[in-house]
Scaffold this active site. Sequence first.
Site, PDB file in Angstrom:
ATOM      1  N   LYS A 183       0.842  -1.211   0.000  1.00 18.11           N
ATOM      2  CA  LYS A 183       0.000   0.000   0.000  1.00 18.11           C
ATOM      3  C   LYS A 183       0.871   1.253   0.000  1.00 18.11           C
ATOM      4  O   LYS A 183       0.672   2.158  -0.808  1.00 18.11           O
ATOM      5  CB  LYS A 183      -0.907   0.002   1.252  1.00 18.11           C
ATOM      6  N   ASN A 184       1.832   1.296   0.915  1.00 17.35           N
ATOM      7  CA  ASN A 184       2.596   2.531   1.085  1.00 17.35           C
ATOM      8  C   ASN A 184       3.559   2.800  -0.066  1.00 17.35           C
ATOM      9  O   ASN A 184       4.087   3.912  -0.178  1.00 17.35           O
ATOM     10  CB  ASN A 184       3.347   2.512   2.423  1.00 17.35           C
ATOM     11  N   ARG A 200      -4.671  10.311   4.099  1.00 22.05           N
ATOM     12  CA  ARG A 200      -3.576  11.248   4.287  1.00 22.05           C
ATOM     13  C   ARG A 200      -2.670  11.333   3.050  1.00 22.05           C
ATOM     14  O   ARG A 200      -2.115  12.380   2.744  1.00 22.05           O
ATOM     15  CB  ARG A 200      -2.751  10.823   5.503  1.00 22.05           C
ATOM     16  N   CYS A 239      -5.421   7.757   9.206  1.00 24.17           N
ATOM     17  CA  CYS A 239      -5.626   7.117  10.503  1.00 24.17           C
ATOM     18  C   CYS A 239      -5.534   8.126  11.642  1.00 24.17           C
ATOM     19  O   CYS A 239      -4.767   9.076  11.570  1.00 24.17           O
ATOM     20  CB  CYS A 239      -4.554   6.066  10.709  1.00 24.17           C
ATOM     21  N   ARG A 294      -0.444  14.342  13.191  1.00 28.26           N
ATOM     22  CA  ARG A 294      -0.128  14.196  11.772  1.00 28.26           C
ATOM     23  C   ARG A 294      -0.272  15.498  10.983  1.00 28.26           C
ATOM     24  O   ARG A 294      -1.030  15.575  10.007  1.00 28.26           O
ATOM     25  CB  ARG A 294      -0.966  13.079  11.143  1.00 28.26           C
ATOM     26  N   PRO A 295       0.433  16.534  11.390  1.00 26.23           N
ATOM     27  CA  PRO A 295       0.365  17.779  10.621  1.00 26.23           C
ATOM     28  C   PRO A 295       1.140  17.668   9.307  1.00 26.23           C
ATOM     29  O   PRO A 295       1.820  16.658   9.075  1.00 26.23           O
ATOM     30  CB  PRO A 295       1.053  18.785  11.554  1.00 26.23           C
ATOM     31  N   ILE A 296       1.048  18.698   8.454  1.00 31.59           N
ATOM     32  CA  ILE A 296       1.814  18.679   7.198  1.00 31.59           C
ATOM     33  C   ILE A 296       2.727  19.902   7.114  1.00 31.59           C
ATOM     34  O   ILE A 296       3.076  20.353   6.032  1.00 31.59           O
ATOM     35  CB  ILE A 296       0.886  18.582   5.961  1.00 31.59           C
ATOM     36  N   ASP A 297       3.096  20.433   8.302  1.00 23.95           N
ATOM     37  CA  ASP A 297       3.926  21.639   8.328  1.00 23.95           C
ATOM     38  C   ASP A 297       5.257  21.462   7.607  1.00 23.95           C
ATOM     39  O   ASP A 297       5.740  22.361   6.921  1.00 23.95           O
ATOM     40  CB  ASP A 297       4.138  22.114   9.785  1.00 23.95           C
ATOM     41  N   LEU A 298       5.843  20.278   7.734  1.00 23.50           N
ATOM     42  CA  LEU A 298       7.142  20.020   7.107  1.00 23.50           C
ATOM     43  C   LEU A 298       7.022  20.058   5.579  1.00 23.50           C
ATOM     44  O   LEU A 298       7.908  20.575   4.888  1.00 23.50           O
ATOM     45  CB  LEU A 298       7.588  18.623   7.552  1.00 23.50           C
ATOM     46  N   ASP A 309       4.001   0.809  12.189  1.00 28.05           N
ATOM     47  CA  ASP A 309       2.784   0.167  11.675  1.00 28.05           C
ATOM     48  C   ASP A 309       2.601  -1.255  12.214  1.00 28.05           C
ATOM     49  O   ASP A 309       1.509  -1.813  12.107  1.00 28.05           O
ATOM     50  CB  ASP A 309       2.807   0.123  10.141  1.00 28.05           C
ATOM     51  N   ARG A 319      -8.813  -0.627   4.332  1.00 23.47           N
ATOM     52  CA  ARG A 319      -7.943   0.401   3.751  1.00 23.47           C
ATOM     53  C   ARG A 319      -6.590  -0.186   3.342  1.00 23.47           C
ATOM     54  O   ARG A 319      -5.941   0.349   2.432  1.00 23.47           O
ATOM     55  CB  ARG A 319      -7.682   1.535   4.756  1.00 23.47           C
TER      56      ARG A 319
HETATM   57  C1  UD1 Z   1       3.884   7.070   6.527  1.00 29.87           C
HETATM   58  C2  UD1 Z   1       3.114   5.795   6.290  1.00 29.87           C
HETATM   59  C3  UD1 Z   1       2.584   5.245   7.604  1.00 29.87           C
HETATM   60  C4  UD1 Z   1       3.728   5.074   8.588  1.00 29.87           C
HETATM   61  C5  UD1 Z   1       4.537   6.363   8.714  1.00 29.87           C
HETATM   62  C6  UD1 Z   1       5.790   6.200   9.566  1.00 29.87           C
HETATM   63  C7  UD1 Z   1       2.175   5.980   4.076  1.00 29.87           C
HETATM   64  C8  UD1 Z   1       0.964   6.156   3.237  1.00 29.87           C
HETATM   65  N1  UD1 Z   1       2.005   6.067   5.404  1.00 29.87           N
HETATM   66  O1  UD1 Z   1       2.973   8.017   7.090  1.00 29.87           O
HETATM   67  O2  UD1 Z   1       1.975   3.979   7.343  1.00 29.87           O
HETATM   68  O3  UD1 Z   1       3.219   4.723   9.847  1.00 29.87           O
HETATM   69  O4  UD1 Z   1       4.954   6.823   7.422  1.00 29.87           O
HETATM   70  O5  UD1 Z   1       6.587   5.183   9.080  1.00 29.87           O
HETATM   71  O6  UD1 Z   1       3.262   5.727   3.581  1.00 29.87           O
HETATM   72  N2  UD1 Z   1       5.042  14.980  10.978  1.00 29.87           N
HETATM   73  C9  UD1 Z   1       4.957  16.323  11.298  1.00 29.87           C
HETATM   74  N3  UD1 Z   1       4.844  17.237  10.280  1.00 29.87           N
HETATM   75  C10 UD1 Z   1       4.823  16.852   8.964  1.00 29.87           C
HETATM   76  C11 UD1 Z   1       4.919  15.470   8.655  1.00 29.87           C
HETATM   77  C12 UD1 Z   1       5.031  14.553   9.686  1.00 29.87           C
HETATM   78  O7  UD1 Z   1       4.994  16.687  12.469  1.00 29.87           O
HETATM   79  O8  UD1 Z   1       4.698  17.726   8.099  1.00 29.87           O
HETATM   80  C13 UD1 Z   1       5.178  13.984  12.079  1.00 29.87           C
HETATM   81  C14 UD1 Z   1       3.980  13.058  12.175  1.00 29.87           C
HETATM   82  O9  UD1 Z   1       2.939  13.630  12.946  1.00 29.87           O
HETATM   83  C15 UD1 Z   1       4.605  11.817  12.813  1.00 29.87           C
HETATM   84  C16 UD1 Z   1       6.030  11.802  12.248  1.00 29.87           C
HETATM   85  O10 UD1 Z   1       6.262  13.120  11.777  1.00 29.87           O
HETATM   86  O11 UD1 Z   1       4.655  11.969  14.202  1.00 29.87           O
HETATM   87  C17 UD1 Z   1       6.262  10.821  11.130  1.00 29.87           C
HETATM   88  O12 UD1 Z   1       5.294  11.011  10.139  1.00 29.87           O
HETATM   89  P1  UD1 Z   1       5.546  10.626   8.598  1.00 29.87           P
HETATM   90  O13 UD1 Z   1       6.835   9.869   8.483  1.00 29.87           O
HETATM   91  O14 UD1 Z   1       5.374  11.834   7.786  1.00 29.87           O
HETATM   92  O15 UD1 Z   1       4.348   9.594   8.343  1.00 29.87           O
HETATM   93  P2  UD1 Z   1       3.358   9.572   7.131  1.00 29.87           P
HETATM   94  O16 UD1 Z   1       4.056   9.909   5.871  1.00 29.87           O
HETATM   95  O17 UD1 Z   1       2.117  10.277   7.494  1.00 29.87           O
END
Ligand code: UD1
Length: 416
Positions: free
Chosen positions: A22-23, A92, A116, A121-125, A305, A397
């Site tokens: 999936k990922n 997401r 989930c 899970r913000p997208i600030d980065l 996961d 999912r």
């Molecule tokens: C992806 C995977 C998910 C997996 C996760 C960690 C997919 C579709 N999903 O999720 O299954 O559990 O990687 O291996 O591939 N964060 C911020 N700001 C940001 C982005 C992330 O604070 O802009 C934080 C998140 O809240 C979290 C951490 O960074 O605590 C890691 O998140 P991230 O690696 O981005 O996970 P996803 O890409 O959402």
Amino acid sequence: MDAIRIYGGNCLNGQTRIQGSKNASLPILAATLLINGTCEIENCPDISDVYHMQRLLESLGCSVEREGTLVRVDATGLSECRMPSDSVGVMRSSVMLVGALLARIGSICMEYPGGCVIGARPIDLHLFSLRQMGVAIEEKENGFCAKAAKLHGATLMLPFVSVGATENLILAAVLADGVTVIEPAAREPEIQALCEFLQSAGAQIEGAGTERLVINGVKSLMPVRYRVPADRIVAGTYISACMCTGGRVFLQNAPVHHMKSVLSYADKMGAAIEYESDGILVIGKDHESTCNIVTTGCYPAFPTDLQSPFMVVMAASTAGGRIEETVFENRFRIVPELRKMGANIMIHGNVAYIGGDSKLHGAIVEAQELRGGAALVVAALSAEGTSIVTNRHYIDRGYEDIVLSLRDLGADVELA
Ligand code: UD1
């Protein structure tokens, strides 16, 4: 009803084929937006997240066809710059389309993505780094609009590792003017798969699978055919099930090279693993556990996961164990449900202490997110009596027909 009924207590014995990842599928499908012409993606799992991604691509003007596990995407007609909120809300990974859409059509408006409920899970980065590549972003209460006449390369020093941000920035960088450096980049096998797909389409990416990615923007990419690797998280879920129930399970196509940490923990926690040319044989429960302490982390560490499925392994074992969750702050949502089944678990901050010898019993429990939902099914397989796991749609999912796969392994399960 949106549920699975499980009559617990059967030892698992049999074999199942591990579906495509999936990922890996989701960012690769997003990457097809960068290409004029038809890309063919093989081994795409038949799961609702992939279906939502297909719908998103269609709503943006792409032509999408599915034939079994082959998905064909032609993004030549890409036109729309607003994403439908119903699909964005549930998934997401829709945020991954932002980098690719900015590269192709220069603007995008969307609501903040869902997915989930395992933390903030913000997208600030993502947004912080895209701004450094020349993107103007206007943030609103529920979403944002982003615009870039032309993306340019940049040196992106990130404060921490993010899988999704790394993928989004790769997609933004491959057609940008000049060189982009991403550091620290995530090293997950799914990032490596995305890079392989893009490289075969003509992208210039160095350092895939390392902490430093260097991307030299090219003028265009060409359509390609690519096979998605097998899903290491699904394989890990079935390993956890066999560890809980005992028995012998052959996991065909399990991607062992991407599972070193999981297989090493499984071995320490009492499973025996035999490696064969086309998969692995897992022998559960007959062995002594020598270590029941798991710390999650970015790849190559133990994947977050699989934290919930392995919590169940600990709860079903005589030794119990301890889990430290370092990636998502809210990934212990399964604990109250496991307690309903008789598990003895205490949470202290980001550490869960799992008492052993709990003798799990059947109960009606509620899936609240994808991997936690699958873990509840695993718990029910080893519990005495009948369980019902509600909210099956969360599990759908990420798992291609989990009921059929578990039946292939001898479990007594049915849709409810
Ligand atoms: C992806 C995977 C998910 C997996 C996760 C960690 C997919 C579709 N999903 O999720 O299954 O559990 O990687 O291996 O591939 N964060 C911020 N700001 C940001 C982005 C992330 O604070 O802009 C934080 C998140 O809240 C979290 C951490 O960074 O605590 C890691 O998140 P991230 O690696 O981005 O996970 P996803 O890409 O959402």
